[in-house]
Design a protein around this motif. Structure first.
Motif, mmCIF file in Angstrom:
data_model
loop_
_atom_site.group_PDB
_atom_site.id
_atom_site.type_symbol
_atom_site.label_atom_id
_atom_site.label_comp_id
_atom_site.label_asym_id
_atom_site.label_seq_id
_atom_site.Cartn_x
_atom_site.Cartn_y
_atom_site.Cartn_z
ATOM 1 N N LEU A 122 0.824 -1.205 0.000
ATOM 2 C CA LEU A 122 0.000 0.000 0.000
ATOM 3 C C LEU A 122 0.862 1.261 0.000
ATOM 4 O O LEU A 122 0.566 2.226 -0.720
ATOM 5 C CB LEU A 122 -0.946 -0.006 1.194
ATOM 6 C CG LEU A 122 -1.984 -1.133 1.196
ATOM 7 C CD1 LEU A 122 -2.885 -1.016 2.416
ATOM 8 C CD2 LEU A 122 -2.812 -1.124 -0.086
ATOM 9 N N ASP A 158 2.161 1.679 -3.487
ATOM 10 C CA ASP A 158 1.129 2.246 -4.360
ATOM 11 C C ASP A 158 1.042 3.762 -4.211
ATOM 12 O O ASP A 158 0.665 4.467 -5.157
ATOM 13 C CB ASP A 158 -0.235 1.643 -4.040
ATOM 14 C CG ASP A 158 -0.362 0.191 -4.467
ATOM 15 O OD1 ASP A 158 0.511 -0.289 -5.220
ATOM 16 O OD2 ASP A 158 -1.332 -0.459 -4.035
ATOM 17 N N LYS A 161 -5.567 1.815 2.776
ATOM 18 C CA LYS A 161 -4.952 2.687 1.782
ATOM 19 C C LYS A 161 -5.487 4.108 1.905
ATOM 20 O O LYS A 161 -4.735 5.089 1.810
ATOM 21 C CB LYS A 161 -5.200 2.144 0.374
ATOM 22 C CG LYS A 161 -4.451 2.903 -0.722
ATOM 23 C CD LYS A 161 -4.588 2.204 -2.062
ATOM 24 C CE LYS A 161 -3.760 2.895 -3.130
ATOM 25 N NZ LYS A 161 -3.845 2.180 -4.440
#
Length: 225
Positions: free
Chosen positions: A23, A26, A215
């Motif tokens: 996460l 990302d 997230k």
């Protein structure tokens, strides 16, 4: 400016970070893992610090590494390093910022939605598994709570969350290995019945939703440092 690198402090050489590496990646942040046993990094070298959980208590000064980590974390905070504390990490961070940690009247175990008196967007539900609790540090904003304990706070560039937003099945398996391998853990298992099996199944079932919630929480944290 969002840092490109973060350091996650773990409290056992077998600890894992759950969904956090993927996460954070990302979101453009690479996460390096440093066990507390390997030595804590120079606070001046840090762009972002994450302090992970532990089955230990954040007030147990019999732990050979605790006093050093608390002093280190106070130095990290004095330098204004963005810091995220998770479960035990949120408790130690609260201490570093002037709050207290104490044994709660009852344990808090399971998926719980949060009350958010300041309008915080991240109500969960989140997985809680803790026997201790913190008082929010002086001057902090209480972001979330349950009937049993404060759950999240922010002070400056630091945020602590009592729950485990990063949980996944692989991470939970390290918990069960600890329970099977320690006297304290065996005592817990002796009274837990089928709770571990039910918890693991629910973690797997909730994983897509929980990762999306985690997230969003991490993005919010990064956007506010």
């Amino acid at each position: 400016m969002r840092p490109e690198r973060a350091v996650a402090i773990t409290h056992s050489d077998t600890d894992v970070l759950g969904s956090l590496p993927d996460l954070f990646s990302d979101l453009g942040v690479q996460l390096e893992v440093i066990p507390v046993s390997a030595g804590l990094p120079d606070p001046d070298s840090l762009g972002l610090a994450v302090v992970m959980g532990s089955p230990e208590s954040a007030y147990d000064h019999r732990l050979p590494w605790l006093a050093n980590e608390l002093t280190w974390l106070q130095s990290v905070q004095a330098r204004g390093v963005p810091t995220l504390g998770i479960c035990f990490g949120s408790q130690l961070l609260a201490r570093a910022l002037g709050g207290q940690v104490y044994r709660n009247a009852v344990p808090e175990i399971g998926w719980t939605p949060l009350e958010t008196p300041d309008g915080w967007a991240h109500k969960g539900p989140w997985l809680n598994f803790h026997f201790d609790a913190f008082t929010p540090p002086p001057g902090s904003t209480l972001l979330g709570l349950t009937d049993l304990a404060p759950q999240a706070y922010r002070k400056g560039r630091a945020m602590g969350v009592q729950f485990h937003p990063e949980i996944d099945a692989e991470m939970f398996d390290t918990w069960t290995a600890y329970w099977h391998g320690t006297e304290e853990g065996k005592r817990f298992l002796a009274s837990a019945g089928d709770l571990p099996e039910r918890m693991r199944a629910e973690i797997q079932a909730r994983e897509p939703e929980n990762q999306a919630n985690c997230k969003a929480l991490l993005r919010d944290f990064l956007n506010n440092i």
